[in-house]
Write an enzyme that holds these catalytic residues in place. Structure first.
Site, PDB file in Angstrom:
ATOM      1  N   HIS A 167      -5.588   3.809  -1.571  1.00  0.00           N
ATOM      2  CA  HIS A 167      -6.851   4.138  -1.027  1.00  0.00           C
ATOM      3  C   HIS A 167      -7.238   5.579  -1.356  1.00  0.00           C
ATOM      4  O   HIS A 167      -6.471   6.305  -0.891  1.00  0.00           O
ATOM      5  CB  HIS A 167      -7.011   4.004   0.440  1.00  0.00           C
ATOM      6  CG  HIS A 167      -8.047   4.133   1.147  1.00  0.00           C
ATOM      7  ND1 HIS A 167      -8.162   4.006   2.431  1.00  0.00           N
ATOM      8  CD2 HIS A 167      -9.450   4.443   0.686  1.00  0.00           C
ATOM      9  CE1 HIS A 167      -9.604   4.163   3.014  1.00  0.00           C
ATOM     10  NE2 HIS A 167     -10.364   4.546   1.640  1.00  0.00           N
TER      11      HIS A 167
ATOM     12  N   ARG B 255      -6.770  12.849   0.938  1.00  0.00           N
ATOM     13  CA  ARG B 255      -5.690  13.221   2.050  1.00  0.00           C
ATOM     14  C   ARG B 255      -4.364  12.717   1.422  1.00  0.00           C
ATOM     15  O   ARG B 255      -3.298  13.151   1.940  1.00  0.00           O
ATOM     16  CB  ARG B 255      -6.109  13.054   3.516  1.00  0.00           C
ATOM     17  CG  ARG B 255      -5.938  11.366   3.705  1.00  0.00           C
ATOM     18  CD  ARG B 255      -6.328  11.298   5.125  1.00  0.00           C
ATOM     19  NE  ARG B 255      -7.465  11.449   5.583  1.00  0.00           N
ATOM     20  CZ  ARG B 255      -8.224  10.681   6.788  1.00  0.00           C
ATOM     21  NH1 ARG B 255      -7.291  10.093   7.228  1.00  0.00           N
ATOM     22  NH2 ARG B 255      -9.342  10.979   7.024  1.00  0.00           N
TER      23      ARG B 255
ATOM     24  N   ARG C  95      -9.233   8.229  -0.624  1.00  0.00           N
ATOM     25  CA  ARG C  95     -10.183   8.585   0.006  1.00  0.00           C
ATOM     26  C   ARG C  95     -11.127   9.840  -0.326  1.00  0.00           C
ATOM     27  O   ARG C  95     -10.664  10.506  -1.198  1.00  0.00           O
ATOM     28  CB  ARG C  95      -9.519   9.131   1.503  1.00  0.00           C
ATOM     29  CG  ARG C  95      -8.800   7.821   2.069  1.00  0.00           C
ATOM     30  CD  ARG C  95      -8.298   8.320   3.420  1.00  0.00           C
ATOM     31  NE  ARG C  95      -9.431   8.294   4.550  1.00  0.00           N
ATOM     32  CZ  ARG C  95      -9.639   7.494   5.458  1.00  0.00           C
ATOM     33  NH1 ARG C  95      -8.787   6.416   5.726  1.00  0.00           N
ATOM     34  NH2 ARG C  95     -10.522   7.590   6.288  1.00  0.00           N
TER      35      ARG C  95
ATOM     36  N   THR D 102      -8.367   3.279   8.413  1.00  0.00           N
ATOM     37  CA  THR D 102      -9.578   2.865   8.580  1.00  0.00           C
ATOM     38  C   THR D 102      -9.628   2.025   9.837  1.00  0.00           C
ATOM     39  O   THR D 102      -8.986   0.955  10.141  1.00  0.00           O
ATOM     40  CB  THR D 102      -9.449   1.619   7.377  1.00  0.00           C
ATOM     41  OG1 THR D 102      -8.947   2.475   6.252  1.00  0.00           O
ATOM     42  CG2 THR D 102     -10.878   1.083   7.179  1.00  0.00           C
TER      43      THR D 102
ATOM     44  N   ASN E 151       0.686  -1.226   0.048  1.00  0.00           N
ATOM     45  CA  ASN E 151      -0.088   0.012  -0.127  1.00  0.00           C
ATOM     46  C   ASN E 151       0.965   1.319  -0.111  1.00  0.00           C
ATOM     47  O   ASN E 151       1.615   1.154   0.822  1.00  0.00           O
ATOM     48  CB  ASN E 151      -0.819   0.042   1.040  1.00  0.00           C
ATOM     49  CG  ASN E 151      -1.972   1.079   1.242  1.00  0.00           C
ATOM     50  OD1 ASN E 151      -1.458   2.290   1.108  1.00  0.00           O
ATOM     51  ND2 ASN E 151      -2.924   0.851   1.718  1.00  0.00           N
TER      52      ASN E 151
ATOM     53  N   HIS F 218       0.830   6.386   1.781  1.00  0.00           N
ATOM     54  CA  HIS F 218       1.712   7.259   2.724  1.00  0.00           C
ATOM     55  C   HIS F 218       2.929   7.723   1.970  1.00  0.00           C
ATOM     56  O   HIS F 218       3.503   8.658   2.571  1.00  0.00           O
ATOM     57  CB  HIS F 218       1.941   6.503   4.118  1.00  0.00           C
ATOM     58  CG  HIS F 218       0.839   6.297   4.952  1.00  0.00           C
ATOM     59  ND1 HIS F 218      -0.294   7.343   4.936  1.00  0.00           N
ATOM     60  CD2 HIS F 218       0.052   5.209   5.181  1.00  0.00           C
ATOM     61  CE1 HIS F 218      -1.159   6.821   5.632  1.00  0.00           C
ATOM     62  NE2 HIS F 218      -0.973   5.557   5.898  1.00  0.00           N
TER      63      HIS F 218
ATOM     64  N   GLU G 216      -8.664   0.561  -2.902  1.00  0.00           N
ATOM     65  CA  GLU G 216      -9.419   0.555  -1.809  1.00  0.00           C
ATOM     66  C   GLU G 216     -10.450   1.667  -1.791  1.00  0.00           C
ATOM     67  O   GLU G 216     -10.005   2.937  -2.165  1.00  0.00           O
ATOM     68  CB  GLU G 216      -8.628   0.935  -0.348  1.00  0.00           C
ATOM     69  CG  GLU G 216      -7.785  -0.588   0.026  1.00  0.00           C
ATOM     70  CD  GLU G 216      -6.844  -0.148   1.229  1.00  0.00           C
ATOM     71  OE1 GLU G 216      -7.180   1.007   1.658  1.00  0.00           O
ATOM     72  OE2 GLU G 216      -6.074  -0.886   1.415  1.00  0.00           O
TER      73      GLU G 216
ATOM     74  N   GLU H  51     -11.271  -9.313   2.883  1.00  0.00           N
ATOM     75  CA  GLU H  51     -10.064  -8.783   3.614  1.00  0.00           C
ATOM     76  C   GLU H  51     -10.282  -8.735   5.196  1.00  0.00           C
ATOM     77  O   GLU H  51     -11.122  -8.121   5.467  1.00  0.00           O
ATOM     78  CB  GLU H  51      -9.209  -7.705   3.138  1.00  0.00           C
ATOM     79  CG  GLU H  51      -7.904  -7.321   3.711  1.00  0.00           C
ATOM     80  CD  GLU H  51      -7.196  -6.156   2.947  1.00  0.00           C
ATOM     81  OE1 GLU H  51      -7.326  -6.364   1.766  1.00  0.00           O
ATOM     82  OE2 GLU H  51      -6.389  -5.530   3.632  1.00  0.00           O
TER      83      GLU H  51
ATOM     84  N   HIS I 108      -3.610  -4.584   7.716  1.00  0.00           N
ATOM     85  CA  HIS I 108      -3.512  -3.436   8.668  1.00  0.00           C
ATOM     86  C   HIS I 108      -2.829  -3.645   9.795  1.00  0.00           C
ATOM     87  O   HIS I 108      -2.933  -4.627  10.848  1.00  0.00           O
ATOM     88  CB  HIS I 108      -5.119  -3.117   9.107  1.00  0.00           C
ATOM     89  CG  HIS I 108      -5.241  -1.752   9.304  1.00  0.00           C
ATOM     90  ND1 HIS I 108      -4.804  -0.858  10.415  1.00  0.00           N
ATOM     91  CD2 HIS I 108      -6.033  -0.853   8.730  1.00  0.00           C
ATOM     92  CE1 HIS I 108      -5.201   0.418  10.292  1.00  0.00           C
ATOM     93  NE2 HIS I 108      -5.793   0.559   9.071  1.00  0.00           N
TER      94      HIS I 108
HETATM   95  N1  PXP Z   1      -5.869  -3.168   4.135  1.00  0.00           N
HETATM   96  C1  PXP Z   1      -6.810  -2.141   4.141  1.00  0.00           C
HETATM   97  C2  PXP Z   1      -8.221  -2.383   3.546  1.00  0.00           C
HETATM   98  C3  PXP Z   1      -6.269  -1.044   4.285  1.00  0.00           C
HETATM   99  O1  PXP Z   1      -7.547   0.073   4.779  1.00  0.00           O
HETATM  100  C4  PXP Z   1      -5.140  -0.469   4.731  1.00  0.00           C
HETATM  101  C5  PXP Z   1      -4.786   0.827   5.341  1.00  0.00           C
HETATM  102  O2  PXP Z   1      -5.103   1.605   4.210  1.00  0.00           O
HETATM  103  C6  PXP Z   1      -4.173  -1.686   4.766  1.00  0.00           C
HETATM  104  C7  PXP Z   1      -4.556  -3.006   4.339  1.00  0.00           C
HETATM  105  C8  PXP Z   1      -2.782  -1.376   5.164  1.00  0.00           C
HETATM  106  O3  PXP Z   1      -2.673  -1.073   6.503  1.00  0.00           O
HETATM  107  P1  PXP Z   1      -1.251  -0.562   7.215  1.00  0.00           P
HETATM  108  O4  PXP Z   1      -0.880   0.893   6.417  1.00  0.00           O
HETATM  109  O5  PXP Z   1      -1.650  -0.325   8.596  1.00  0.00           O
HETATM  110  O6  PXP Z   1      -0.145  -1.352   6.742  1.00  0.00           O
END
Ligand code: PXP
Length: 242
Positions: free
Chosen positions: A46, A52, A48, A104, A10, A13, A73, A154, A193
């Site tokens: 994602h 952001r 959003r 999330t 992901n 960030h 996402e 998921e 997550h």
């Molecule tokens: N899976 C989903 C559905 C998420 O919303 C997120 C966070 O955007 C992640 C995985 C990844 O989580 P993390 O950034 O904490 O590794």
């Protein structure tokens, strides 16, 4: 991919850092390409509601440039449905979204929102997008995903990652049970997550899981070791757990 467990990186960030200064760098698409080269099997982003981090332009560029599947996402809104239908990513993971949350925070209430989600899951499926529902590891949510006809769930690992001791073991058991129940119902399970080098092994060892989606930790750790090295190390830890 090795050991049957895919790694989705992901890259949200990277965009958070870019947006902090309103500059054009660091570029999340460049990070995605590097992650793919280092062993990521897919890229997750994602979009959003408040934009952001990831922007519409990022999604357009990721769709055009990625050599690996894109997992979008998205909140269950008409706006996001239109974005998904425009770009037709390989997969769309429907997540709950609250404007004021930092991330999330919990799973989608697939059972409680059944009537709202049903048409969305059907439309995305007809468009060839693989739908996944980001749910808490609970039997009623897996059952709702089955009734909705979602091919993938998921499982939210946030609670597992933040607990310790016996409470963490209990939460791990819930994830193990939910993955087994999903498999029994012909649903593919992913998880994500809060996963880090320290907590990934027990999750990666769950045999029914087909994919982990990991972001915040990898992007943070990349400051110290570089994104390629960090993705390669996560890939190796996941493979060792199988
Ligand atoms: N899976 C989903 C559905 C998420 O919303 C997120 C966070 O955007 C992640 C995985 C990844 O989580 P993390 O950034 O904490 O590794």
């Amino acid at each position: 991919m090795t050991g049957g467990l895919r790694l989705g990186v992901n890259i949200d960030h990277v965009a958070t850092v870019r947006n902090a200064r309103g500059a054009g760098y660091p570029d999340p698409v460049r990070a995605a390409l590097l992650a793919a080269e280092a062993g990521a099997d897919g890229i997750t982003a994602h979009l959003r509601e408040d934009r952001r981090h990831i922007t519409d332009d990022d999604i357009a560029r990721l769709s055009a440039e990625l050599p690996v599947p894109l997992n979008l996402e998205m909140a269950a809104t008409d706006e996001m449905l239109a974005v998904a239908l425009r770009h037709r990513p390989h997969a769309a993971c429907i997540v709950p979204e609250k404007r004021e949350e930092r991330t999330t925070e919990g799973g989608l209430d697939a059972a409680g929102q059944f009537d709202h989600l049903a048409p969305m899951v059907a439309i995305l499926g007809r468009a060839g997008v693989r739908v996944s529902l980001f749910i808490e590891p609970a039997a009623e949510q897996v059952d709702a995903a089955r009734r909705l006809g979602a091919p993938v769930v998921e499982l939210h690992t946030g609670r597992y990652c933040h607990l310790d001791g016996a409470a963490r073991s209990d939460e791990l058991r819930r994830i193990v049970d939910a993955a087994a129940l999903a498999a029994k119902n012909g649903i593919e399970s992913h998880a994500g997550h809060g996963l880090t080098f320290d907590n990934v092994a027990a999750i990666a060892a769950i045999p029914q899981l087909a994919e982990l989606n990991i972001g915040h930790f990898l992007i943070g750790e990349a400051i110290f070791d570089g994104l390629g090295a960090v993705v390669a190390r996560m890939r190796a830890l996941m493979d060792m757990a199988r």
